[in-house]
Design a protein around this motif. Structure first.
Motif, PDB file in Angstrom:
ATOM      1  N   ASN A 106       0.827  -1.202   0.000  1.00 18.76           N
ATOM      2  CA  ASN A 106       0.000   0.000   0.000  1.00 18.76           C
ATOM      3  C   ASN A 106       0.863   1.255   0.000  1.00 18.76           C
ATOM      4  O   ASN A 106       0.480   2.280  -0.563  1.00 18.76           O
ATOM      5  CB  ASN A 106      -0.940   0.015   1.201  1.00 18.76           C
ATOM      6  N   GLY A 107       2.032   1.171   0.648  1.00 16.11           N
ATOM      7  CA  GLY A 107       2.943   2.303   0.618  1.00 16.11           C
ATOM      8  C   GLY A 107       3.413   2.606  -0.791  1.00 16.11           C
ATOM      9  O   GLY A 107       3.507   3.768  -1.196  1.00 16.11           O
ATOM     10  N   ALA A 108       3.693   1.561  -1.565  1.00 16.75           N
ATOM     11  CA  ALA A 108       4.120   1.761  -2.954  1.00 16.75           C
ATOM     12  C   ALA A 108       2.995   2.348  -3.791  1.00 16.75           C
ATOM     13  O   ALA A 108       3.224   3.217  -4.651  1.00 16.75           O
ATOM     14  CB  ALA A 108       4.593   0.434  -3.545  1.00 16.75           C
ATOM     15  N   ASN A 117       0.474   7.160  -6.344  1.00 18.63           N
ATOM     16  CA  ASN A 117      -0.625   8.113  -6.423  1.00 18.63           C
ATOM     17  C   ASN A 117      -0.145   9.540  -6.184  1.00 18.63           C
ATOM     18  O   ASN A 117      -0.554  10.478  -6.878  1.00 18.63           O
ATOM     19  CB  ASN A 117      -1.702   7.763  -5.398  1.00 18.63           C
ATOM     20  N   TYR A 118       0.745   9.732  -5.209  1.00 18.16           N
ATOM     21  CA  TYR A 118       1.206  11.079  -4.898  1.00 18.16           C
ATOM     22  C   TYR A 118       2.107  11.645  -5.986  1.00 18.16           C
ATOM     23  O   TYR A 118       2.121  12.849  -6.230  1.00 18.16           O
ATOM     24  CB  TYR A 118       1.899  11.101  -3.533  1.00 18.16           C
ATOM     25  N   THR A 119       2.881  10.784  -6.648  1.00 16.64           N
ATOM     26  CA  THR A 119       3.712  11.300  -7.735  1.00 16.64           C
ATOM     27  C   THR A 119       2.835  11.775  -8.883  1.00 16.64           C
ATOM     28  O   THR A 119       3.146  12.772  -9.551  1.00 16.64           O
ATOM     29  CB  THR A 119       4.740  10.259  -8.213  1.00 16.64           C
ATOM     30  N   TRP A 120       1.727  11.084  -9.126  1.00 24.51           N
ATOM     31  CA  TRP A 120       0.796  11.433 -10.198  1.00 24.51           C
ATOM     32  C   TRP A 120      -0.060  12.637  -9.820  1.00 24.51           C
ATOM     33  O   TRP A 120      -0.232  13.561 -10.610  1.00 24.51           O
ATOM     34  CB  TRP A 120      -0.089  10.218 -10.489  1.00 24.51           C
ATOM     35  N   TYR A 121      -0.582  12.635  -8.605  1.00 18.17           N
ATOM     36  CA  TYR A 121      -1.561  13.632  -8.191  1.00 18.17           C
ATOM     37  C   TYR A 121      -0.914  14.944  -7.760  1.00 18.17           C
ATOM     38  O   TYR A 121      -1.399  16.025  -8.115  1.00 18.17           O
ATOM     39  CB  TYR A 121      -2.402  13.081  -7.034  1.00 18.17           C
ATOM     40  N   TRP A 122       0.187  14.878  -7.002  1.00 17.00           N
ATOM     41  CA  TRP A 122       0.784  16.081  -6.438  1.00 17.00           C
ATOM     42  C   TRP A 122       2.103  16.463  -7.091  1.00 17.00           C
ATOM     43  O   TRP A 122       2.255  17.567  -7.604  1.00 17.00           O
ATOM     44  CB  TRP A 122       0.993  15.915  -4.926  1.00 17.00           C
ATOM     45  N   ASN A 123       3.079  15.576  -7.052  1.00 17.96           N
ATOM     46  CA  ASN A 123       4.410  15.928  -7.523  1.00 17.96           C
ATOM     47  C   ASN A 123       4.400  16.413  -8.969  1.00 17.96           C
ATOM     48  O   ASN A 123       4.942  17.470  -9.285  1.00 17.96           O
ATOM     49  CB  ASN A 123       5.350  14.730  -7.381  1.00 17.96           C
ATOM     50  N   ILE A 136      -2.207  -9.454  -9.955  1.00 16.81           N
ATOM     51  CA  ILE A 136      -3.330 -10.247  -9.457  1.00 16.81           C
ATOM     52  C   ILE A 136      -3.821  -9.625  -8.156  1.00 16.81           C
ATOM     53  O   ILE A 136      -3.027  -9.296  -7.280  1.00 16.81           O
ATOM     54  CB  ILE A 136      -2.900 -11.711  -9.211  1.00 16.81           C
ATOM     55  N   ASP A 137      -5.135  -9.445  -8.029  1.00 14.59           N
ATOM     56  CA  ASP A 137      -5.684  -8.855  -6.813  1.00 14.59           C
ATOM     57  C   ASP A 137      -5.182  -9.596  -5.578  1.00 14.59           C
ATOM     58  O   ASP A 137      -5.153 -10.820  -5.569  1.00 14.59           O
ATOM     59  CB  ASP A 137      -7.215  -8.905  -6.839  1.00 14.59           C
ATOM     60  N   PRO A 138      -4.812  -8.895  -4.504  1.00 10.94           N
ATOM     61  CA  PRO A 138      -4.801  -7.439  -4.364  1.00 10.94           C
ATOM     62  C   PRO A 138      -3.479  -6.790  -4.747  1.00 10.94           C
ATOM     63  O   PRO A 138      -3.256  -5.625  -4.448  1.00 10.94           O
ATOM     64  CB  PRO A 138      -5.057  -7.270  -2.870  1.00 10.94           C
ATOM     65  N   TYR A 139      -2.627  -7.537  -5.434  1.00  6.40           N
ATOM     66  CA  TYR A 139      -1.286  -7.050  -5.754  1.00  6.40           C
ATOM     67  C   TYR A 139      -1.273  -6.392  -7.126  1.00  6.40           C
ATOM     68  O   TYR A 139      -0.594  -6.835  -8.056  1.00  6.40           O
ATOM     69  CB  TYR A 139      -0.281  -8.200  -5.661  1.00  6.40           C
ATOM     70  N   ARG A 140      -2.050  -5.345  -7.240  1.00  4.27           N
ATOM     71  CA  ARG A 140      -2.161  -4.578  -8.476  1.00  4.27           C
ATOM     72  C   ARG A 140      -1.698  -3.144  -8.225  1.00  4.27           C
ATOM     73  O   ARG A 140      -1.882  -2.610  -7.138  1.00  4.27           O
ATOM     74  CB  ARG A 140      -3.615  -4.567  -8.967  1.00  4.27           C
ATOM     75  N   SER A 141      -1.098  -2.533  -9.217  1.00  5.90           N
ATOM     76  CA  SER A 141      -0.579  -1.179  -9.052  1.00  5.90           C
ATOM     77  C   SER A 141      -1.704  -0.171  -8.860  1.00  5.90           C
ATOM     78  O   SER A 141      -2.883  -0.468  -9.115  1.00  5.90           O
ATOM     79  CB  SER A 141       0.267  -0.784 -10.266  1.00  5.90           C
ATOM     80  N   GLN A 142      -1.359   1.015  -8.453  1.00  8.65           N
ATOM     81  CA  GLN A 142      -2.325   2.057  -8.115  1.00  8.65           C
ATOM     82  C   GLN A 142      -3.281   2.371  -9.256  1.00  8.65           C
ATOM     83  O   GLN A 142      -4.458   2.640  -9.043  1.00  8.65           O
ATOM     84  CB  GLN A 142      -1.573   3.333  -7.710  1.00  8.65           C
ATOM     85  N   PHE A 143      -2.807   2.341 -10.490  1.00  9.41           N
ATOM     86  CA  PHE A 143      -3.614   2.813 -11.620  1.00  9.41           C
ATOM     87  C   PHE A 143      -4.111   1.679 -12.512  1.00  9.41           C
ATOM     88  O   PHE A 143      -4.480   1.908 -13.657  1.00  9.41           O
ATOM     89  CB  PHE A 143      -2.792   3.810 -12.447  1.00  9.41           C
ATOM     90  N   SER A 144      -4.140   0.483 -11.976  1.00  9.04           N
ATOM     91  CA  SER A 144      -4.485  -0.678 -12.786  1.00  9.04           C
ATOM     92  C   SER A 144      -5.916  -0.638 -13.318  1.00  9.04           C
ATOM     93  O   SER A 144      -6.217  -1.254 -14.339  1.00  9.04           O
ATOM     94  CB  SER A 144      -4.275  -1.965 -11.983  1.00  9.04           C
ATOM     95  N   ALA A 154       0.353   2.622 -16.226  1.00  8.01           N
ATOM     96  CA  ALA A 154      -0.875   2.198 -15.545  1.00  8.01           C
ATOM     97  C   ALA A 154      -1.160   0.712 -15.708  1.00  8.01           C
ATOM     98  O   ALA A 154      -2.301   0.276 -15.553  1.00  8.01           O
ATOM     99  CB  ALA A 154      -2.058   3.033 -16.044  1.00  8.01           C
ATOM    100  N   ARG A 155      -0.131  -0.056 -16.008  1.00 11.60           N
ATOM    101  CA  ARG A 155      -0.315  -1.508 -16.047  1.00 11.60           C
ATOM    102  C   ARG A 155      -0.631  -2.043 -14.658  1.00 11.60           C
ATOM    103  O   ARG A 155      -0.213  -1.477 -13.649  1.00 11.60           O
ATOM    104  CB  ARG A 155       0.961  -2.204 -16.529  1.00 11.60           C
ATOM    105  N   ALA A 156      -1.335  -3.139 -14.588  1.00 13.81           N
ATOM    106  CA  ALA A 156      -1.619  -3.769 -13.297  1.00 13.81           C
ATOM    107  C   ALA A 156      -0.327  -4.201 -12.612  1.00 13.81           C
ATOM    108  O   ALA A 156      -0.241  -4.240 -11.386  1.00 13.81           O
ATOM    109  CB  ALA A 156      -2.539  -4.973 -13.492  1.00 13.81           C
ATOM    110  N   GLU A 157       0.700  -4.498 -13.418  1.00 18.77           N
ATOM    111  CA  GLU A 157       1.988  -4.952 -12.868  1.00 18.77           C
ATOM    112  C   GLU A 157       3.002  -3.820 -12.746  1.00 18.77           C
ATOM    113  O   GLU A 157       4.153  -4.079 -12.379  1.00 18.77           O
ATOM    114  CB  GLU A 157       2.588  -6.044 -13.768  1.00 18.77           C
ATOM    115  N   ALA A 158       2.618  -2.589 -13.050  1.00 24.42           N
ATOM    116  CA  ALA A 158       3.577  -1.489 -13.036  1.00 24.42           C
ATOM    117  C   ALA A 158       4.191  -1.340 -11.648  1.00 24.42           C
ATOM    118  O   ALA A 158       3.469  -1.211 -10.651  1.00 24.42           O
ATOM    119  CB  ALA A 158       2.895  -0.190 -13.454  1.00 24.42           C
TER     120      ALA A 158
END
Length: 522
Positions: free
Chosen positions: A51-53, A58-64, A258-266, A350-354
């Motif tokens: 979840n930290g990753a 998300n923060y690099t996309w949304y804020w940074n 594979i759920d729940p191990y999917r990237s933030q933008f999957s 935004a790949r599920a494996e990104a």
């Protein structure tokens, strides 16, 4: 992973994701559900890492990206971060997010000590500094010495705000303590839980000490921190302080998809991720594309077609060129500025494996390049050039591995890298200001790495950014920090007001202690 394990992991992820609280004191007094009962430290590790990753992504996309002009949201006025429209609710969310992770990782530390798990004791210290360094770098003075102590007999619900210097001194001690534990090579009980290093303590130790270098460089403008001595100590004692040696050491969390191990933008499509709003900026394009006097493209940084995508609409981009929108452009000029602008590369990012990266080898080499150029470590300019070119090469190679996932696969050769290093964009020999060159290329290398490009800009002033005519919400000043949210001011008034007095204000124009602005007094 069997079905039962996936279900358990999903529950733990959900508990952490929905544990958002309203302020620092709530976090202190009401640990989220994963902290209650007889949970093992190992039960907290996996959601904190994964979840930290995702949080980092998300923060690099949304804020940074919006603050530092990698992207600008031009899909209307619902999002205006690139114009510095940032509200108290935003400050609250950012405060809560970093503090929530700081709280949970502190509790994992306490559990690991109680349960005799030395590997997680060390990892908890590393992750605590990772998350809390961002809290202080976003806000300035923050609780650290008394933070998250409410569960203890002698704890407090109203922690004192340590000065940023005190926070950094404590973080350095925590990283040194972690390094000593890693050196004992403790056994990581369940390597399969570790999606970054598979439980390898030697690699966690490298990350810990590389993070130490990052934070040392962050405060290097402050003479009282004696950074040159500390960096030399690390470099002169590689056995005691191992650091990243290649991209194989990168602090990168790998998602299986594979759920729940999917990237933030999957679950994002191209519209929600980029094309309907976030566009690449003119700032990014001019630093990665060379043109001749007629405006024809003559050279493109090989990373650009991996992280970005030309606007495919021939009606707005008939010449199929790289074009960027203008960050901070006024609302009335937005449509013209945005016409034909490039997008983020959804297929890659935004790949599920990104993967999600906390820190990489390139950043370490940029740190050493700057240290050598300043004479803090041996070798002078010759060594600085070697470190610098290694850094650029490492950054390109990191992205080159992901080029295969682009809609049109991108292959990067050694010749492409050499051409970049020989170009006016990145040539050491052609640069008149080596510090600016390091700063500019480090900025590009920090793309998609949390808030690091924003932090570095405030430290160095590089790259030179053009502030748009629409940035009226902070009086045409790029935010120097986030302000303390009103809930925090109300619930911990005495300590927060003392911090405000110490820092000289609580606005987005108040410089933080280590920043170039604060040091130079302008």
């Amino acid at each position: 992973m069997n079905k039962l394990k996936i279900i358990i992991a999903t529950i733990v992820f959900a508990l952490v994701n929905h544990a958002c609280t309203s302020d620092f004191e709530d976090i202190n007094t009401n640990p989220n559900t994963t902290n209650v009962g007889d949970i093992q430290a190992t039960g907290m590790f996996e959601p904190l890492l994964y979840n930290g990753a995702k949080f980092w992504q998300n923060y690099t996309w949304y804020w940074n990206n919006e603050l530092i002009q990698f992207t600008a949201f031009t899909g209307g006025t619902t999002r205006q971060e690139h114009r510095y429209f940032i509200s108290d609710a935003n400050w609250q969310n950012v405060w809560n997010a970093y503090a929530r992770y700081g709280n949970n990782v502190t509790h994992m530390y306490d559990l690991s000590v109680e349960q005799g798990d030395k590997s997680l004791e060390a990892i908890a210290l590393t992750l605590k500094v990772l998350y809390m360094s961002n809290l202080t770098d976003m806000f300035g003075d923050v609780p650290y010495s008394e933070a998250f102590t409410a569960r203890k007999v002698d704890g407090t619900t109203k922690p004192v705000f340590d000065t940023q210097q005190e926070v950094y001194e404590q973080m350095f001690e925590d990283l040194k303590a972690a390094n000593a534990i890693y050196a004992e090579n403790p056994v990581f009980i369940k390597p399969s839980l570790d999606g970054m290093y598979n439980g390898a303590m030697e690699q966690w130790q490298k990350f810990n000490n590389s993070l130490y270098l990052r934070l040392l460089m962050r405060v290097s403008g402050r003479a009282e921190m004696d950074v040159a001595t500390k960096i030399s100590e690390v470099l002169n004692n590689s056995t005691t302080y191992p650091i990243f040696e290649s991209n194989a050491d990168n602090a990168t969390v790998v998602f299986s998809g594979i759920d729940p191990y999917r990237s933030q933008f999957s679950d994002y499509n191209e519209g929600s991720f980029t094309s309907s709003g976030r566009k690449l900026t003119e700032q990014l394009i001019k630093m990665t594309v060379m043109t001749d006097i007629n405006g024809n493209e003559t050279f493109v940084d090989p990373r650009l077609p991996i992280i970005g995508k030309k606007n495919p609409n021939v009606s707005v981009n008939p010449d199929n060129v790289w074009k960027g929108t203008i960050s901070g452009v006024s609302e009335q000029d937005q449509s013209d500025a945005d016409r034909g602008s490039a997008w983020l590369n959804t297929a890659v990012l935004a790949r599920a494996e990104a993967p999600g990266t906390f820190m990489d080898y390139a950043e370490v080499q940029f740190i050493l390049a700057e240290a050598a150029l300043k004479g803090w470590i041996p070798g002078g300019e010759a060594a600085a050039k070697t470190y610098y070119e290694t850094a650029v090469t490492a950054s390109v190679e990191k992205w080159a591995e992901r080029g295969q996932f682009s809609e049109v696969p991108v292959v990067v050769s050694n010749e492409d890298i050499n051409n970049l290093l020989a170009s006016e964009l990145a040539s050491w020999d052609l640069a008149t200001n080596k510090y600016e060159l390091i700063g500019n290329q480090k900025y590009l290398a920090l793309f998609w790495v949390g808030m690091e490009a924003y932090h570095e800009y405030r430290r160095t002033g590089y790259p030179e950014l053009t502030i748009g005519n629409g940035t009226v919400f902070n009086d045409y000043v790029l935010p120097t920090r986030f302000a303390y949210p009103t809930t925090t001011l109300a619930t911990n008034a005495v300590n927060s007001e003392a911090a405000i007095t110490h820092m000289g204000g609580n606005t987005m124009k108040t410089p933080i202690w280590w920043s170039k602005q604060a040091i130079e007094g302008n």
